[in-house]
Write a protein that holds these residues in place. Sequence first.
Motif, PDB file in Angstrom:
ATOM      1  N   LYS A  65       0.825  -1.206   0.000  1.00 30.54           N
ATOM      2  CA  LYS A  65       0.000   0.000   0.000  1.00 30.54           C
ATOM      3  C   LYS A  65       0.857   1.252   0.000  1.00 30.54           C
ATOM      4  O   LYS A  65       0.551   2.251  -0.675  1.00 30.54           O
ATOM      5  CB  LYS A  65      -0.923  -0.010   1.206  1.00 30.54           C
ATOM      6  CG  LYS A  65      -2.028   1.037   1.131  1.00 30.54           C
ATOM      7  CD  LYS A  65      -3.094   0.782   2.182  1.00 30.54           C
ATOM      8  CE  LYS A  65      -4.257   1.759   2.015  1.00 30.54           C
ATOM      9  NZ  LYS A  65      -5.313   1.502   3.028  1.00 30.54           N
ATOM     10  N   THR A  66       1.978   1.202   0.742  1.00 31.22           N
ATOM     11  CA  THR A  66       2.889   2.347   0.806  1.00 31.22           C
ATOM     12  C   THR A  66       4.332   1.865   0.741  1.00 31.22           C
ATOM     13  O   THR A  66       4.625   0.691   0.969  1.00 31.22           O
ATOM     14  CB  THR A  66       2.706   3.143   2.117  1.00 31.22           C
ATOM     15  OG1 THR A  66       3.122   2.322   3.219  1.00 31.22           O
ATOM     16  CG2 THR A  66       1.245   3.552   2.310  1.00 31.22           C
ATOM     17  N   ASP A 114       5.338   0.395   4.055  1.00 29.63           N
ATOM     18  CA  ASP A 114       4.961  -1.008   4.235  1.00 29.63           C
ATOM     19  C   ASP A 114       5.958  -1.925   3.526  1.00 29.63           C
ATOM     20  O   ASP A 114       6.349  -2.971   4.057  1.00 29.63           O
ATOM     21  CB  ASP A 114       3.553  -1.250   3.678  1.00 29.63           C
ATOM     22  CG  ASP A 114       2.465  -0.612   4.524  1.00 29.63           C
ATOM     23  OD1 ASP A 114       2.489  -0.795   5.744  1.00 29.63           O
ATOM     24  OD2 ASP A 114       1.588   0.054   3.949  1.00 29.63           O
ATOM     25  N   ASN A 166       0.442  -3.411   5.317  1.00 37.37           N
ATOM     26  CA  ASN A 166      -0.740  -3.250   4.465  1.00 37.37           C
ATOM     27  C   ASN A 166      -0.380  -3.526   3.016  1.00 37.37           C
ATOM     28  O   ASN A 166       0.613  -2.994   2.497  1.00 37.37           O
ATOM     29  CB  ASN A 166      -1.295  -1.830   4.602  1.00 37.37           C
ATOM     30  CG  ASN A 166      -1.762  -1.534   6.012  1.00 37.37           C
ATOM     31  OD1 ASN A 166      -2.531  -2.302   6.585  1.00 37.37           O
ATOM     32  ND2 ASN A 166      -1.292  -0.421   6.577  1.00 37.37           N
ATOM     33  N   THR A 167      -1.181  -4.364   2.381  1.00 36.44           N
ATOM     34  CA  THR A 167      -0.979  -4.668   0.969  1.00 36.44           C
ATOM     35  C   THR A 167      -2.280  -4.479   0.206  1.00 36.44           C
ATOM     36  O   THR A 167      -3.382  -4.699   0.739  1.00 36.44           O
ATOM     37  CB  THR A 167      -0.504  -6.119   0.771  1.00 36.44           C
ATOM     38  OG1 THR A 167      -1.454  -7.013   1.348  1.00 36.44           O
ATOM     39  CG2 THR A 167       0.859  -6.351   1.405  1.00 36.44           C
ATOM     40  N   VAL A 168      -2.146  -4.079  -1.063  1.00 38.43           N
ATOM     41  CA  VAL A 168      -3.291  -4.000  -1.965  1.00 38.43           C
ATOM     42  C   VAL A 168      -3.592  -5.386  -2.523  1.00 38.43           C
ATOM     43  O   VAL A 168      -4.745  -5.766  -2.737  1.00 38.43           O
ATOM     44  CB  VAL A 168      -3.005  -3.011  -3.112  1.00 38.43           C
ATOM     45  CG1 VAL A 168      -4.165  -2.967  -4.112  1.00 38.43           C
ATOM     46  CG2 VAL A 168      -2.733  -1.610  -2.552  1.00 38.43           C
TER      47      VAL A 168
END
Length: 301
Positions: free
Chosen positions: A226-227, A230, A269-271
Motif C-alpha cells: 500500500k505504501t 509497508d 498493508n498490501t493491496v
Amino acid sequence: MIEIKDVTKSYDGIKAVDNVSVTIRENTVFGLIGTNGAGKSTMLRMVAGVLKPDAGAITIDELPVFDNMEAKNRIYFIADEPYFFANSNAIDMQKYLSSVYREFAAEDFYSYLVNFGLDKKRKINTYSKGMKKQLALICGVCSGARYLLCDETFDGLDPVMRQGIKSIFASEMERRGMTPIIASHNLRELEDICDHVGLLHRGGVLLSRDLEDMKCNIQKVQCVFKTTEDEAKAISCLDIMKNEKRGSLNVLTVRGNKAEILAVFATVNTVFFEALPLSLEEIFISETEVVGYDIKKLILG
C-alpha cells in the motif's frame, strides 16, 4: 545406503567428476540433475562398479563396490542406451539375468511384458528406442536389486509409459524398499517423483538437498504494498533471495517457512498478496544464484 566420498574421475587429464561426496539413503528416489557433460553418467558407472574412481571411495551398504560381486548384486544399472545381446529376445534376457541376479522375478517379468505390449519372442534389435527403454526398466525392476541406477531413463518414453514406470517404481519401493537413482537433465521430469535431488555441474555437486525441505523453506510471494513504508518494513523482516519489480508488483523469492512469512505480511498493508508454491526448477535457480551460478544457462528442458 550408498556413500560416495571425495570421488574423482578424469579422462585424458579432464576431470569428469571432481571430489564429489554424496549420501543416498535407502527407500528414497534420488534425482541426479545436470546438463550433458556434467558427470552424471560417469558417476553412475562408478556407483555401478563399471568404472573405478581415480580417488575417493564408493560403498553400497558398507561394501566397496568395485570388483565386489556381493555389492554389485544389489545394483542394476540402466545405461542411456541399454545394451542387449545381439539377436536376443526378451526370453533370452530373462534367462541370462536370472542366472546373475538371485532374486530375479521371472513371473513378474513376463507379466510386465504383456502389460507394456512387448512381444517376448521378437528380436530386441527390431524394437523402437522407447520399447528398448521399457524392456531395460522391466529388467531392472524384476532383477530384485535393491538399487536401480537409471541414466536418462525416461528419455524416449511417451507420457503414458513414463507414468506407468513411475507407478511401478512406487509399488516396488513400498513392496521391497527399492531405491531408484535417476540421472536426468530435465528438472520437470523428476519433480513429481524425487525425494532428494543433487545438482552436478562441471563434475562437482552444487547442491544436494531433500526436495520437501527445499519446497518448505523457500516461498514465492507476489504482492503490491500500500505504501513504500509497508514495503520497507516487510523487506527488512524477510530473508529475501530475489526481488523482482514489475511496476508496482513485487515478486519475492523468500527463504523461510510459509507460516513465518505470512506472519510478517500480517503486520503490513498490501493491496494484493499471494503466496505460491515454487517448481523444482525455480527452487534450483534461486539456490544456485545465491552461490553465484547462473543456473538458467545450465538447466535444460
